[in-house]
Enzyme design. Structure first.
Site, PDB file in Angstrom:
ATOM      1  N   CYS B 126      46.139  64.672  15.516  1.00 41.28           N
ATOM      2  CA  CYS B 126      47.026  65.153  16.575  1.00 41.28           C
ATOM      3  C   CYS B 126      47.748  63.990  17.238  1.00 41.28           C
ATOM      4  O   CYS B 126      47.202  62.887  17.320  1.00 41.28           O
ATOM      5  CB  CYS B 126      46.216  65.919  17.621  1.00 41.28           C
ATOM      6  SG  CYS B 126      45.755  67.551  17.035  1.00 41.28           S
ATOM      7  N   CYS B 208      49.989  68.882  15.523  1.00 41.79           N
ATOM      8  CA  CYS B 208      49.343  69.333  16.759  1.00 41.79           C
ATOM      9  C   CYS B 208      49.508  68.272  17.848  1.00 41.79           C
ATOM     10  O   CYS B 208      49.757  67.103  17.548  1.00 41.79           O
ATOM     11  CB  CYS B 208      47.864  69.634  16.529  1.00 41.79           C
ATOM     12  SG  CYS B 208      46.919  68.291  15.788  1.00 41.79           S
TER      13      CYS B 208
END
Lengths: 291, 307
Positions: B126, B208
């Site tokens: 992420c 993400c």
């Protein structure tokens, strides 16, 4: 990881009377084992270099180059000499553009970033025979045929090991083929000194520079951002290098923290005081900036 | 006795006034000629080269395509990201070529690439996804120096395919090295374009946290609705996973104009994202990348510093 052996200085021969090196997990040698899928990586890199990066090298026969290289994979891992790579080098060598040679010690990543994939400069790792072997390792097993994937000898194990001999041969050829202005990038924050008096550059590059083809030598002593300036131009080992070049009859000049390279170092340290840019930078936020 | 010579009876008159022997000879010669002609014709037909590859307007498959992708696969999985060392490069190479060999290069579909994509599945951490549009050279220089952020070309499959061209031919098991369809002048559903659309989509879907994008503030359409970034990536970011898109808009160092973040096309991007519930932030001339630009123009006034 670096080009194994490339950055390690050539220490004096450690006598064979030393106990066998106890590598990790009881491996025979101190260095990394043979790279898996060596042949595929080798052929892929050769193909890529010759067709994509240097289309004028399209005539290079990568299969023949591999055949020439792989003879060392049948030899005792402590009996591989630079000249064993003679045919390999003669098949893979090509000219180096004038003024584009870049030698270095102790700053592999910075050099590859600065060289910009051979667009700005062409260090050894951007020449075909340098590109092929970069970051790879290889050796036969000590007492059997077949490759040793566990470990391979370093210079501390034995001098005439496959990887060091490869880089010695590659370095010598690279030197011989360098012309015009020669550049050298050294690490002035390296505690052991910026110019290793026993190393690839000292032993296998400087002696093979072709004086009649070289206009001058430019030394850049780079200091890491936020780290001490151990040596600068005219000091310590750098002074030794300067004196050596002078004695050999080369014209040279030395620059501390060559600006373009320094700016590159600042990419990773943009908030460090040493990297403060002035106000015409145009940097920063706008009304849309929310943090 | 009278000299009665036999005269040929008119109904049995022989052809062309020649003897029987000559007739036989002629027949034989004629027969041989026929045989020779047949042999020559068969020979020509057999040795005629197989039907040529179709001709397209774009450059052909990259020379040594297979060796290159295999070598790159191994370099990536053994050296660049050794945590992917378990990937089977032989299988991956085969899946790649199976996606386009013996197929119409103008009818490529994302399904063709499914087996390849499954084998090369990879998690990008992420906050580490870096998208880009019209900043090819700069973004990859930055990713190389900085080593933590991933552009698509820093993932296994992107790394393998970067800069390469490929296409097949329905009439042949071979790659077409002579030419491949050009996106604009031949067809848009060509093997290469479909590939990049498919992998870009997945790259966006997998992202993400904070996603970054490097845009070019010195071109007319900084946010270009026809770009892969706009068409494919922006629309496939998942709002449940991606909460912010941060844009770094870089201007050509020799020509720093006004605030690019206030540009109309950027406002458009912001609007699109807000409709999808994704926060948008924008920064002009992000410093680390400004330094990268300065490497080429170290004497420029905006590169002056205390160095």
């Amino acid at each position: 990881m670096a080009a194994l052996g490339r950055a390690s200085s050539l220490l004096s021969l450690l006598p064979l009377l030393l106990v066998p090196a106890a590598g990790a997990g009881g491996a025979r040698w101190r260095g990394e084992g043979t790279s898996p899928h060596l042949r595929s990586i080798f052929l892929g890199r050769c193909a890529e270099y010759s067709s994509l990066l240097s289309p004028e090298l399209r005539d290079k026969n990568c299969t023949a180059i591999w055949e020439a290289f792989k003879v060392v994979l049948d030899k005792d891992p402590c009996s591989v000499f630079p000249l064993d790579y003679d045919l390999f080098i003669s098949l893979s060598r090509h000219s180096i553009p004038r003024d584009k040679s870049l030698f270095w010690e102790n700053n592999h990543l910075l050099v590859t970033s600065y060289a910009e994939n051979a667009r700005r400069f062409m260090p050894l790792c951007d020449v075909l025979y340098g590109r092929i072997g970069d970051f790879l390792s290889w050796c036969r097993q000590e007492n059997a045929s077949g490759l040793d994937y566990q470990s391979c000898p370093t210079s501390e194990d034995c001098e005439n090991n496959p990887v060091d001999s490869y880089w010695k041969m590659a370095s010598m050829q690279y030197s011989r083929d360098s012309t015009g202005v020669i550049h050298v990038m050294l690490n002035g924050s390296e505690p052991k000194g910026a110019y290793p008096v026993k190393g690839f550059f000292a032993d296998f590059e400087i002696p093979y520079l072709q004086k009649d083809k070289i206009t001058r030598i430019e030394i850049w002593v780079m200091h890491e951002i936020g780290r001490p300036k151990v040596e600068s131009c005219g000091e310590g080992s750098v002074k030794i290098l300067e004196e050596r070049l002078e004695k050999m009859g080369f014209q040279y000049r030395c620059i501390n923290d060559h600006l373009p390279v320094k700016l590159l170092m600042c990419v990773d340290h943009s908030t460090h005081p040493d990297c403060a840019l002035n106000s015409t930078c145009g940097c920063g936020g706008s009304p849309v900036l929310l943090h | 006795m009278a000299d009665h010579r036999f005269r040929p009876v008119s109904g049995e008159k022989p052809c062309c006034d020649i003897s029987k022997k000559a007739q036989i000879c002629l027949c034989v010669v004629f027969g041989l000629l026929v045989v020779v002609i047949i042999a020559v014709v068969v020979g020509i037909v057999m040795s005629r080269p197989p039907p040529q590859h179709q001709e397209w307007k774009g450059a052909g498959t990259t020379a040594h395509f297979y060796e290159i992708i295999l070598g790159r696969c191994y370099t990536y999985t053994q050296i660049v990201r050794p945590e992917l060392g378990h990937k089977d490069c032989q299988k991956i190479g085969k899946a790649f070529t199976n996606a386009f060999l013996s197929k119409d290069p103008c009818s490529s579909t994302e399904q063709d690439y499914q087996p390849l994509m499954e084998l090369t599945n990879q998690t990008v951490p992420c906050d580490k996804t870096l998208l880009w549009s019209k900043t090819n050279e700069l973004v990859h220089e930055y990713a190389w120096v900085q080593q933590e952020l991933f552009t698509l070309e820093n993932t296994l499959l992107g790394y393998m395919a970067d800069g390469l061209r490929w296409c097949g031919d329905p009439g042949s098991p071979e790659m077409n090295y002579q030419s491949c369809p050009d996106r604009r002048t031949d067809c848009s559903n060509n093997s290469v374009s479909v590939f990049w659309n498919a992998v870009s989509k997945r790259f966006a879907e997998d992202a993400c946290g904070v996603v970054h994008v490097l845009l070019n503030g010195s071109v007319h359409n900084t946010f270009d609705e026809r770009s892969t970034f706009a068409r494919v990536e922006v629309f496939n970011l998942h709002p449940e996973k991606v909460h912010t898109l941060q844009a770094w808009v870089m201007q050509d160092i020799r020509n720093i104009s006004s605030d690019s973040c206030s540009d109309a096309s950027i406002k458009n991007l912001k609007l699109i994202l807000s409709k999808r519930n994704i926060t948008f932030t924008c920064e002009n001339n992000y410093r680390p990348i400004r330094f990268l630009q300065c490497v080429k123009y170290p004497e420029h006034s905006s590169c002056r510093s205390k160095i």
